[in-house]
Every structure is written in structure tokens, then in C-alpha cells.
Motif scaffolding. Structure first.
Motif, short mmCIF file in Angstrom:
data_model
loop_
_atom_site.label_atom_id
_atom_site.label_comp_id
_atom_site.label_asym_id
_atom_site.label_seq_id
_atom_site.Cartn_x
_atom_site.Cartn_y
_atom_site.Cartn_z
N TYR A 138 0.83 -1.20 0.00
CA TYR A 138 0.00 0.00 0.00
C TYR A 138 0.87 1.26 0.00
O TYR A 138 2.00 1.28 0.50
CB TYR A 138 -0.98 0.01 1.17
CG TYR A 138 -0.37 0.25 2.53
CD1 TYR A 138 -0.29 1.54 3.08
CD2 TYR A 138 0.12 -0.81 3.29
CE1 TYR A 138 0.25 1.76 4.33
CE2 TYR A 138 0.67 -0.60 4.55
CZ TYR A 138 0.73 0.69 5.07
OH TYR A 138 1.27 0.91 6.31
N THR A 141 -2.34 6.34 -1.51
CA THR A 141 -3.63 6.30 -2.21
C THR A 141 -4.01 4.91 -2.67
O THR A 141 -5.20 4.57 -2.72
CB THR A 141 -3.61 7.24 -3.43
OG1 THR A 141 -3.22 8.55 -3.00
CG2 THR A 141 -4.96 7.31 -4.11
N TYR A 142 -3.02 4.07 -2.98
CA TYR A 142 -3.30 2.81 -3.68
C TYR A 142 -3.00 1.59 -2.81
O TYR A 142 -2.14 1.63 -1.92
CB TYR A 142 -2.47 2.71 -4.96
CG TYR A 142 -2.76 3.80 -5.96
CD1 TYR A 142 -3.90 3.76 -6.74
CD2 TYR A 142 -1.87 4.86 -6.13
CE1 TYR A 142 -4.17 4.75 -7.67
CE2 TYR A 142 -2.12 5.86 -7.06
CZ TYR A 142 -3.28 5.80 -7.82
OH TYR A 142 -3.54 6.78 -8.73
N ASP A 226 -6.51 -1.82 -5.98
CA ASP A 226 -6.44 -1.05 -7.22
C ASP A 226 -5.74 -1.83 -8.33
O ASP A 226 -5.83 -1.46 -9.50
CB ASP A 226 -5.70 0.26 -6.98
CG ASP A 226 -6.41 1.12 -5.93
OD1 ASP A 226 -7.50 1.64 -6.23
OD2 ASP A 226 -5.89 1.22 -4.80
N SER A 271 1.84 -3.29 -14.14
CA SER A 271 1.24 -1.97 -14.35
C SER A 271 2.26 -0.96 -14.89
O SER A 271 1.97 -0.21 -15.82
CB SER A 271 0.66 -1.44 -13.03
OG SER A 271 1.66 -1.33 -12.05
#
Length: 471
Positions: A138, A141-142, A226, A271
Motif C-alpha cells: 500500500y 492512495t493505492y 487497485d 502496471s
């Protein structure tokens, strides 16, 4: 000259022959199931362990007694495993089961992308039932889930010790710095994951934790996240350029090479970068080996050999795939081995060596034997290079056996060979630490492990000062 030379060795002085010595038994992992993988793992502290695969089990051997202990039950059985060492752990993969990691000493192995769970047997605790764990990375934000469950653990009033917790990327998504990790556990005998009460690890360095939670103490349910990262499957495993590479997912991508984030064996981030390279996926072939050769990542397929050039840190911008350097491919995946002369492997019509630029036939004298190798069982041909000899176990077509029952022993320098009448299914060497370079083999008609010679057990004294103290 002889038409057939069986169970002998070409010896010194040059031109003489000697009887092949009998094999010694290290131990038996199973009475019936053949050994489908052997690996000698050496740890930083000098410890060493023999890993063996058979049926649906991964086991470790004890050198002093020859006894084997089950350390992981496999989802799919009877697959061939390859292993490498990196970051003081063994990493093993077969292209069908999830890639495995093992620290060399614990009572269990676990999976890449997850942690290892073991029982704390020194005291009592609230955990009762069967559990598994997952890890999340983590940032501000994500949340990125490492969606691979750990090894299952059964507790009966114990705490659970968590180790080998994955270290995440320095960034999670969109360049945000990683804050830490979160550890989630199932409820007793359940399948839904919840946050441990102490499961928020506010750093990206700690790799151990103790779970003392009863089910009622667990926190919020594991979020959807996410992004979800899961280590891919691959038949062949290699560490190159500070990354872990996995090649040939047998079920979906036989021409694909996947790679981890730099320096991180657990993290396969799809990602920030593509995460894989497809090697001539439209040629109808599959990847049959992945080796380092002359410092370059070399990929063999059924009919070609090419290289992946890694010229920088950014795979998308700095990496490239060569055109084929050789059109003599590898037909028997587990025959390919590194040697001082290059990569030695079994092609369609003989044994070749790839020297980094082209393939050269080195088995002109072995042609009749090559013709006796069962062409329908090339997947089970297995080779190893040891002390200037290339050992290749195979199933003789003429004999009609259902398992490997011959070992071709090719003298690479003299280009002479002999044939051993042995039932061998896998090889490894004990060649580091205080091992003395002995070849070991796993049976094809049973789960026995054999040594090709005795270990040297000597205390060598070189100095007068050695002869002091108590004896």
C-alpha cells in the motif's frame, strides 16, 4: 572400437577402459513414484539441503540419514521441476503449479508472491484450524494485492510464525512511494481474508511477523485493491540481470518469458511495465530452454535459438529480441545444460552445443544411439554436464520400457561415449561448500536417490598448527 559399450568408463591412461562403479543409495523419497526434480540448495551460512520432487509432493532430504520429509503438497502431480537459488532461497517451477520458494530450513515451503506460515511450537496461542495468508502493498492512495495465497497451515492452539514476507516495489501505482504492507488471513477453515490485528507493517523492509489472532480479533475484509499482481507460471526459471525470469506457461503462453521487478523475486508488476516478452509466438514452437550464455539471456525453442538483449533498466525501451542465431532447435527441454563449451542439448538428429553464435553437432559417433531415443518421450529426456562428461537419461525405444532406462555418457573432449543401463529420471550435483562434486540422480522406476560415488570424508592437515588441542 565397439558397436555397443555398456556400463564402462573411458579411463586413464588414454585408451583404457574400466568398469562403471555401482551407484550408492542416498535415500528413498517414495517406493514407487519417480523423482521428477532434484536440486542441491546451498545457504549463506554454509548449510545445504537436497530438494526432491515426486508425484504431488516436494520433499527435502537429510544427508546424515537419507530420510525425506514432505514440505509441500503440489496441486498438480508428476510434473518436472527446475530450481535456482537467489536471495538465500530456492525458487522452483514446473509451468503448471505456482512457482515455489523455500528457505532451506523451515518445515514447509510456500509460493512466490506470498509468505511462509509455520507453527510456533514453543508455546500456546489462540489459532485453531486451517489458515492461509495473502499480502498487500500500500501507498498513500493505492493498494496492490499480491493475490497468491500462502502455504496452508493447520494450528491447534498455537501462534503462527510468518516469514519470507514479500518486499514490495519502491512504488505501487502511478509512481506513489510504497508505505508498507498489509497481511490478511482466512478465518478458521474459511476462505475469506481479513486483516490481522498487527498486520499493517508500516515499512517495506521487515520480513517476519507473529500471528496471535483468534478469528474475532481479525479486522476489515481484504479489499478488492487497485491492482492485482500474481507471479506467472513457467517451466524454466533463471536469474539474469538482477531479475527472476520464468519461461513457458504450459497452459496459455508457451512462447512467453515473464520477468520480475528488478531485485524482487516476489513482485511481477504488470502496471508500470509490460512484464513479459513473447518470443516468436507465431512460429508454432514452444520455448524449450532458457539459459545464460556469455552473459546474455538465451532462449531455445523447438527449431530456433535467439537471445534477449538487456541493454538498460527499462524493458520497454532498452530490451530487444534477436533474430534466430541458430535454426537447430532443442527438441528435449530438460536435455539442455550449460557447459564450458556452451549450451549442450538434444536436437532432432543429435546432440549439439550452442557456443553463443551457432550450433555445432558433437555426437557424430552417437548416431545409432540417438535413433534409439523414443521420439514420443523427448519431454522426459534429462541431461547434466559433470566433469567433462554429458550425461543424458532417456527411454530406449528398442527396449519397450515405459520409463527412462538408459544413460548416454558422452565425453565432450574425446567425443567418445558409453551407455549405462540405469533407470534415471533426474540429476543434480553436490558441488559447493564442503561437498566434493559428486553426481546424484533420481530414479525413474522408483523414488530412490543415488550417488555416483562416495563422498570424500577426509580431514586434510597442511600446517603444524593443525596438530594442537584436543582430539
Amino acid at each position: 572400437q565397439a558397436v555397443t559399450a555398456e556400463n564402462i568408463r573411458l579411463d586413464n591412461p588414454y585408451g583404457s577402459i574400466s568398469r562403471r562403479t555401482n551407484l550408492r543409495t542416498y535415500g528413498t523419497a517414495d517406493a514407487v513414484e519417480p523423482i521428477t526434480g532434484l536440486f542441491r540448495h546451498y545457504l549463506f551460512n554454509g548449510d545445504k539441503v537436497l530438494l526432491a520432487f515426486h508425484g504431488d509432493e516436494m520433499e527435502k532430504g537429510t544427508d546424515s540419514s537419507g530420510a525425506f520429509t514432505n514440505i509441500l503438497n503440489l496441486t498438480t502431480s508428476d510434473k518436472r521441476f527446475q530450481c535456482i537459488s537467489w536471495h538465500n532461497i530456492s525458487i522452483c517451477s514446473d509451468g503448471t503449479n505456482q512457482p515455489i520458494k523455500y528457505d532451506g530450513s523451515s518445515a514447509s515451503a510456500t509460493y512466490l508472491g506470498s509468505l511462509l506460515a509455520t507453527l510456533d511450537t514453543t508455546g500456546s496461542g489462540p489459532a485453531t484450524g486451517t489458515y492461509s495468508y495473502k499480502v498487500g502493498c500500500y501507498s498513500g492512495t493505492y493498494t496492490v494485492l499480491l493475490n497468491q495465497a500462502s502455504n496452508p497451515i493447520s494450528a491447534d492452539g498455537n501462534d503462527v510464525l510468518l516469514s519470507m514476507i514479500p518486499v514490495c516495489n519502491s512504488t505501487t501505482l502511478n509512481g506513489e512511494a510504497t508505505t508498507g504492507r498489509k497481511i490478511y488471513r482466512t478465518e478458521s477453515n474459511g476462505s475469506s481474508y481479513k486483516l490481522l490485528s498487527n498486520g499493517t507493517i508500516a515499512n517495506n523492509t521487515a520480513v517476519t511477523l507473529t500471528d496471535s489472532d483468534a478469528d474475532a480479533a481479525l479486522g476489515a475484509a481484504m479489499p478488492a485493491g487497485d491492482a492485482t499482481w500474481t507471479p506467472p507460471k513457467g517451466k524454466y526459471v533463471l536469474v539474469q540481470n538482477n531479475r527472476l525470469f520464468l519461461a513457458n506457461n504450459t497452459s496459455s503462453s508457451p512462447s512467453r518469458v515473464s520477468y520480475s521487478s528488478s531485485g524482487a523475486h516476489d513482485i511481477f508488476d504488470t502496471s508500470a511495465e509490460t512484464g513479459y516478452l513473447d518470443i516468436r509466438q507465431n512460429d508454432g514452437d514452444a520455448i524449450t530452454f532458457m539459459k545464460g550464455n556469455l552473459g546474455l539471456l538465451t532462449i531455445g525453442k523447438n527449431n530456433t535459438i535467439q537471445k534477449i538483449y538487456i541493454d538498460g533498466a527499462d524493458p520497454d525501451a532498452d530490451w530487444s529480441i534477436s533474430d534466430p542465431l541458430s535454426y537447430v532447435g532443442c527438441q528435449a527441454p530438460y536435455s539442455a545444460v550449460n557447459s564450458p563449451l556452451g549450451i549442450v542439448y538434444l536436437g532432432k538428429d543429435g546432440i549439439y552445443r550452442f557456443n553463443g553464435q551457432y550450433s555445432e553437432l558433437i555426437s557424430e559417433s552417437v548416431t545409432p544411439t540417438i535413433e534409439d531415443i523414443s521420439q514420443t518421450d523427448l519431454e522426459n529426456v534429462v541431461g547434466i554436464y559433470h566433469n567433462n562428461f554429458y550425461h543424458m537419461a532417456y527411454k530406449s525405444e528398442a527396449s519397450g520400457e515405459a520409463f527412462n532406462n538408459r544413460v548416454l555418457v558422452l565425453d565432450i573432449l574425446a567425443k567418445a561415449y558409453t551407455i549405462d543401463l540405469l533407470n534415471i529420471n533426474s540429476f543434480t550435483t553436490f558441488n559447493s561448500g564442503n561437498d566434493f562434486g559428486v553426481l546424484y540422480a533420481g530414479g525413474s522406476d522408483s523414488g530412490s536417490v543415488y550417488a555416483y560415488s562416495n563422498e570424500i570424508n577426509e580431514v586434510v592437515h597442511k600446517r603444524h598448527s593443525d596438530f594442537t588441542g584436543l582430539w
